[in-house]
Design a protein around this motif. Structure first.
Motif, PDB file in Angstrom:
ATOM      1  N   VAL A 260       0.832  -1.202   0.000  1.00 23.51           N
ATOM      2  CA  VAL A 260       0.000   0.000   0.000  1.00 23.51           C
ATOM      3  C   VAL A 260       0.869   1.255   0.000  1.00 23.51           C
ATOM      4  O   VAL A 260       0.570   2.240  -0.692  1.00 23.51           O
ATOM      5  N   LEU A 261       1.962   1.237   0.769  1.00 23.01           N
ATOM      6  CA  LEU A 261       2.865   2.387   0.797  1.00 23.01           C
ATOM      7  C   LEU A 261       3.478   2.651  -0.577  1.00 23.01           C
ATOM      8  O   LEU A 261       3.621   3.809  -0.991  1.00 23.01           O
ATOM      9  N   VAL A 262       3.839   1.582  -1.295  1.00 22.97           N
ATOM     10  CA  VAL A 262       4.396   1.733  -2.639  1.00 22.97           C
ATOM     11  C   VAL A 262       3.332   2.284  -3.585  1.00 22.97           C
ATOM     12  O   VAL A 262       3.593   3.210  -4.363  1.00 22.97           O
ATOM     13  N   ALA A 263       2.131   1.737  -3.526  1.00 23.15           N
ATOM     14  CA  ALA A 263       1.039   2.209  -4.385  1.00 23.15           C
ATOM     15  C   ALA A 263       0.731   3.675  -4.110  1.00 23.15           C
ATOM     16  O   ALA A 263       0.433   4.445  -5.040  1.00 23.15           O
TER      17      ALA A 263
ATOM     18  N   ALA B  25      -0.830   3.337 -10.109  1.00 22.39           N
ATOM     19  CA  ALA B  25      -1.232   2.088  -9.466  1.00 22.39           C
ATOM     20  C   ALA B  25      -2.683   1.760  -9.793  1.00 22.39           C
ATOM     21  O   ALA B  25      -3.018   0.609 -10.108  1.00 22.39           O
ATOM     22  N   GLU B  26      -3.546   2.753  -9.737  1.00 21.46           N
ATOM     23  CA  GLU B  26      -4.963   2.528 -10.035  1.00 21.46           C
ATOM     24  C   GLU B  26      -5.172   2.130 -11.486  1.00 21.46           C
ATOM     25  O   GLU B  26      -5.984   1.247 -11.793  1.00 21.46           O
ATOM     26  N   ALA B  27      -4.453   2.768 -12.404  1.00 19.38           N
ATOM     27  CA  ALA B  27      -4.574   2.438 -13.833  1.00 19.38           C
ATOM     28  C   ALA B  27      -4.109   1.014 -14.094  1.00 19.38           C
ATOM     29  O   ALA B  27      -4.759   0.256 -14.838  1.00 19.38           O
ATOM     30  N   ALA B  28      -2.988   0.617 -13.473  1.00 13.93           N
ATOM     31  CA  ALA B  28      -2.476  -0.742 -13.644  1.00 13.93           C
ATOM     32  C   ALA B  28      -3.426  -1.759 -13.034  1.00 13.93           C
ATOM     33  O   ALA B  28      -3.637  -2.842 -13.594  1.00 13.93           O
TER      34      ALA B  28
END
Length: 287
Positions: free
Chosen positions: A260-263, A270-273
């Motif tokens: 979550v921290l990376v996202a 992140a959301e698009a992927a």
């Protein structure tokens, strides 16, 4: 130390020091934690006699564990025992009913999660997330059960477009590590922190200039010493489950937090992927 710590963190911090203890010292610590009657009233002489060692030895062990002396050790351990007893799960037994087994296993995992949270170093979490987010390559090393945790992590990261490679073969680990550089990160997974092939791979990666992260149960283990960042899980031992079962749950949660921290560092990407990877597997489901 000479301070009262978070009671839930006392047991985990002492357990993490076990690699630094001699067999006799570990036996003394075990005798203390094996006492249900241990309290702030327990005399030094009583502890020494029960363990079969001198009072000076008990004081020496207390200091080796980071306490200022026996009284500091006694206060913190007594607080931990008191809190733990309130939530204590009895040991698993072959005679347990199905309901008792389910309850005890769940309670062991819950306790491991709570104690791991109590010792969590948020700065280390943030640093690990930075390493992973900024890396050109992310190579994950582990064998046995640790390899399964590494695969779970790689799967999560792939969902948000972060590519990671998992290696569980000694030769492949060594070759992977030898090809890393200053823009890369190597993550070693080992409950004991002493798994030789994982340790060697992390050491090679570090010599090559890569950032290194250790996921382990022991902060003073050889693997931890080879890492720039150490993320520790903790769990009590059990005759049937051992430490690994509950610690595995804690390690998965550690990596969930890192995920979550990376996202969070690039939410839009992140959301698009995540949308694209969900769509890619949608047709693989029945109905």
């Amino acid at each position: 130390m000479n301070e009262v710590m978070d009671p839930k963190s006392v047991g985990p911090r002492i357990r993490m020091m076990r690699p630094n203890l001699t067999p006799l010292e570990a036996k003394v610590v075990d005798s203390v934690f094996g006492r249900r009657d241990f309290s702030v009233e327990t005399a030094l002489k009583d502890v020494a006699e029960t363990a079969g060692v001198s009072e000076a030895m008990v004081v020496k062990i207390a200091k080796k564990l980071g306490f200022s002396g026996y009284r500091d050790f006694r206060q913190n351990v007594a607080d931990y025992v008191r809190v733990s007893d309130a939530e204590m799960h009895d040991e698993l037994s072959p005679d347990d009913s199905g309901a008792e087994i389910v309850s005890k296993v769940f309670r062991a995992s819950i306790q491991a999660l709570e104690e791991t949270l109590a010792i969590a170093d948020v700065a280390a979490f943030e640093r690990a997330a930075d390493f992973i987010a900024d890396a050109r390559r992310r190579d994950l090393y582990g064998v046995g059960g640790s390899a399964q945790i590494a695969r779970d992590v790689a799967h999560k990261f792939l969902r948000i477009g972060i590519h990671a490679s998992v290696y569980d073969d000694a030769h492949m680990m060594a070759m992977s590590a030898a090809l890393l550089g200053t823009r890369d990160v190597a993550i070693g997974f080992s409950h004991s922190g002493a798994t030789l092939v994982t340790l060697e791979a992390l050491q090679i990666a570090r010599r090559r200039g890569a950032r290194t992260i250790a996921i382990t149960n022991y902060s003073h283990s050889p693997l931890a010493e080879a890492a720039d960042v150490v993320l520790c899980s903790t769990a009590r031992g059990s005759p049937l489950l051992g430490e690994n079962a509950a610690a595995r749950i804690a390690q998965l949660n550690i990596l969930d937090a890192i995920f979550v921290l990376v996202a969070q560092r690039d939410v839009k990407s992140a959301e698009a992927a995540l949308v694209r990877t969900k769509e890619a597997v949608r047709d693989k489901r029945r109905g």
